[in-house]
Design an enzyme around this catalytic site. Sequence first.
Site, PDB file in Angstrom:
ATOM      1  N   ILE A  29       0.811  -1.217   0.000  1.00  0.00           N
ATOM      2  CA  ILE A  29       0.000   0.000   0.000  1.00  0.00           C
ATOM      3  C   ILE A  29       0.843   1.265   0.000  1.00  0.00           C
ATOM      4  CG2 ILE A  29      -2.151  -0.912   0.973  1.00  0.00           C
ATOM      5  CD1 ILE A  29      -1.143  -0.107   3.729  1.00  0.00           C
ATOM      6  N   GLY A  30       2.124   1.133   0.109  1.00  0.00           N
ATOM      7  CA  GLY A  30       2.922   2.356   0.112  1.00  0.00           C
ATOM      8  C   GLY A  30       4.393   2.080  -0.071  1.00  0.00           C
ATOM      9  N   GLU A  31       5.079   3.138  -0.421  1.00  0.00           N
ATOM     10  CA  GLU A  31       6.495   3.002  -0.706  1.00  0.00           C
ATOM     11  C   GLU A  31       7.172   4.328  -0.412  1.00  0.00           C
ATOM     12  OE1 GLU A  31       7.039   1.594  -4.647  1.00  0.00           O
ATOM     13  OE2 GLU A  31       9.205   1.428  -4.435  1.00  0.00           O
ATOM     14  N   GLY A  32       8.350   4.261   0.098  1.00  0.00           N
ATOM     15  CA  GLY A  32       9.083   5.499   0.359  1.00  0.00           C
ATOM     16  C   GLY A  32      10.555   5.201   0.453  1.00  0.00           C
ATOM     17  N   THR A  33      11.331   6.194   0.744  1.00  0.00           N
ATOM     18  CA  THR A  33      12.764   5.961   0.814  1.00  0.00           C
ATOM     19  C   THR A  33      13.127   5.057   1.983  1.00  0.00           C
ATOM     20  OG1 THR A  33      12.863   8.057   1.951  1.00  0.00           O
ATOM     21  CG2 THR A  33      13.579   8.042  -0.331  1.00  0.00           C
ATOM     22  N   LEU A  36       8.960  -0.152   2.468  1.00  0.00           N
ATOM     23  CA  LEU A  36       7.637  -0.451   1.910  1.00  0.00           C
ATOM     24  C   LEU A  36       6.604  -0.647   3.008  1.00  0.00           C
ATOM     25  CD1 LEU A  36       8.898  -3.223  -0.536  1.00  0.00           C
ATOM     26  CD2 LEU A  36       8.309  -0.877  -1.175  1.00  0.00           C
ATOM     27  N   VAL A  37       5.327  -0.417   2.649  1.00  0.00           N
ATOM     28  CA  VAL A  37       4.252  -0.713   3.592  1.00  0.00           C
ATOM     29  C   VAL A  37       3.288  -1.713   2.953  1.00  0.00           C
ATOM     30  CG1 VAL A  37       2.428   0.215   5.061  1.00  0.00           C
ATOM     31  CG2 VAL A  37       4.410   1.623   4.513  1.00  0.00           C
ATOM     32  N   LYS A  53       5.107  -2.144   8.056  1.00  0.00           N
ATOM     33  CA  LYS A  53       6.086  -1.240   7.474  1.00  0.00           C
ATOM     34  C   LYS A  53       7.441  -1.933   7.490  1.00  0.00           C
ATOM     35  CE  LYS A  53       7.581   3.563   8.248  1.00  0.00           C
ATOM     36  NZ  LYS A  53       7.215   4.780   9.002  1.00  0.00           N
ATOM     37  N   ASP A 152       7.235  16.269  11.013  1.00  0.00           N
ATOM     38  CA  ASP A 152       6.922  15.970   9.617  1.00  0.00           C
ATOM     39  C   ASP A 152       5.421  15.794   9.419  1.00  0.00           C
ATOM     40  OD1 ASP A 152       7.456  15.526   6.938  1.00  0.00           O
ATOM     41  OD2 ASP A 152       7.843  13.390   7.201  1.00  0.00           O
TER      42      ASP A 152
END
Lengths: 471, 328
Positions: A29-33, A36-37, A53, A152
């Site tokens: 469901i998600g990705e970032g530096t 992954l989630v 996560k 943040d």
Amino acid sequence: MGDGRGSNSGSNSNSKPEWLEQYDVIGKIGEGTYGLVFLAKIKSNRAKSIAIKKFKQSKDGDGVSPTAIREIMLLREISHENVVKLANVHINHADMSLYLAFDYAEHDLYEIIRHHRDKVNQPINQYTIKSILWQLLNGLNYLHSNWIVHRDLKPSNILVMGDGEEQGVVKIADFGLARIYQAPLKPLSENGVVVTIWYRAPELLLGAKHYTSAVDMWAVGCIFAELLTLKPLFQGQEVKGTPNPFQLDQLDKIFKVLGHPTQEKWPTLVNLPHWQSDVQHIQGHKYDNAGLYTVVHLSPKNPAYDLLSKMLEYDPRKRITAAQALDHEYFRMEPLPGRNALVSPQPGEKVVNYPTRPVDTSTDIEGTISLQPSQPVSSGNSMSGAMGGPHVMQNRSMPRPMPMVGMQRMQPPGIPAYNLASQAGMGGVNPGGIPMQRGVGPQAHQQQQMRRKDPGMGMTGYPPQQKSRRF
Amino acid sequence: MADFTTSTHRANWIFTPQDLKEKYKDANKRAKQALEKYGATRMEVDIDGSFSYAEPQNDAKDNADKHSRPKALKIEEEQLLRAFYEFKIQDVCDAFKFPRKIQATALIYFKRFYLEWSVMEHHPKNIMLTCIYAACKAEENHVSAEELGKGIEQDHQMILNNEMLVLQSLGFDLIVYAPYRALEGFVSDLEESYDAKLGQSETIKSLHESAKAEVDKIMRTDAPLLYPPGQLALAALRRACEVHKLIDFERYLQNMFSRQHPAHATSELNLALNVIDMLINKLETPTSKDVKHIDRKLKSCLDPSSHDKSKKRKHRSKESSTEMQDML
């Protein structure tokens, strides 16, 4: 963390890690530096969804990612209805990666705002805005009174629970950048400031060395305005590749709405490192001060406007605190804020059905786990001769199971009734009057994006939805 | 968070003296049993995350009759060895000029780790370095494992190999309340109430310094596992006051209590301070000579076959352990 220390599961490299067996992983469901989630269901309780996560290993082979460590250590200490709950920590020893399991939240403010702007084409109703804002402030007040600055806050980090017992409850998420006030200072350049700049307080843009809780309140102000207008309030173009916090375009965007800050209104302004360069820059500019109320379409007499303008106060020392904001007149007027932000208790109010989160079922969590064939993890000084093959000992588990969930807080023995330590320890007595902003590093670490390529990285619009299949 | 009352530190890591005794006994017993059963006590982390004792080589097992079998460490020997490495933690941290907070955090990690494990299961030298490494990360004073390893001529891979084990053994309860900050608070409080009269801020400063040195000692006792940081700080301050004879500590305490806890007497607190005092007085600082024979014993427990093999197979690690000896 009572997992991953199994007994007879053996070291079969083809099998899933033991902890993963308790979940049905639905997809990404998600990705970032940071990593992954994944969305998962608990096998024993299918009604319960979990967001897992996965942190990438830290670069340059330096062990567990410091961001992961920071997020876990903070989350272990906090517990509040409006803060995301860490349900479990899992370890994959094969590649030394960490997995954090959170209670899953179906929605977030980024998606809710986008849905209203792009799909239903109408503003978010007043009850929902007020309830979201109140709960956000409530969670933030808890964090700030526990000496934590989030640093943040942005719409994608503010989650809202979907169907279920906690429907419509707001949860503040992503503590990868959060700091305890007394954490040591480090120069900004050391890590580079790479988080979204749209929600960044002016004092930081002007090079302030200290993060205070006021930076979170500025972000809340920006989010409040965005809930009202469905558009980011200050969409500056980010200058990347420089550790310099001085983001001219972002400041420009702020000044155009709020006018240029003056020394009379913000006395410590002159002490900020980039103020001088800013003065040179703005000599060629004229800010007409369009007026915040015209941007958010509110009458200056409206309590909502009053609250918003107090959040967007230039001087961080004068900016409204979370506690003060919760006390604001806005929250005492009809419609009153409620626990379920999505469904108004008023009969006849229209309920907006927000879409569920897109799930990419093509990415498998196991594919990212990379179990290596029977490689002993312990190397270095270990005696390789003794490590031949999968050697399994019966039930040699860790001496003490340490479940993350429902851990009881026992009254520790040996502590006298008066709790002197808690007062002298930190915060409490504070006889020296140690200021709040003491020792909080101004640096942001590496970019922390939760679950999507986020706006704010120099883009002026919203990015197209990530390619993914609906679940 | 910054609130000790709701912290994991208070909830999970403050014990009674009886608790500690039991835990040390249990860990020791477990390692002893492993030694009898497997002929070695060293633990390995398996690929699936479970821990197991390293299986000794067959010949080692076969030869392991009653005579050649290594002897397990006694509880007191484990304690002495821990004391030795706790002192080393301060040494290493000083060498790197780390702030006291990191030193204290590393020490508390180390202490907590060995409530879960026996030194026979995980060599304290390795754990000591990993605790320092983890403390640096948690306190946002990140030092790379390589840098840390280089500075003390140790294999940094070993630090990384143990990192997850340490974090896991600590239950990821990584926020630790050291007494230094509490002490700062008390000292500024003292300053406010006495300074005007005495007009001697220099003396207060030196009082603060000696109290910090007392905290350094406290951090090497069991006291941080028994008492909250505020009480540790007061115990340190009391000792410093005895030396400096500048401030009537009892009166200060009474004063503070009447201001903050009018309902309580100081007697209960004084009891705690007396116990901490006693622990400081009993504090041992063993030298490498003192622990040499224990370390030798430990080596054979961890790895009985290392004796005959070390020359050939473990040349490198042998070398580094010699360096360690020199450093120690």
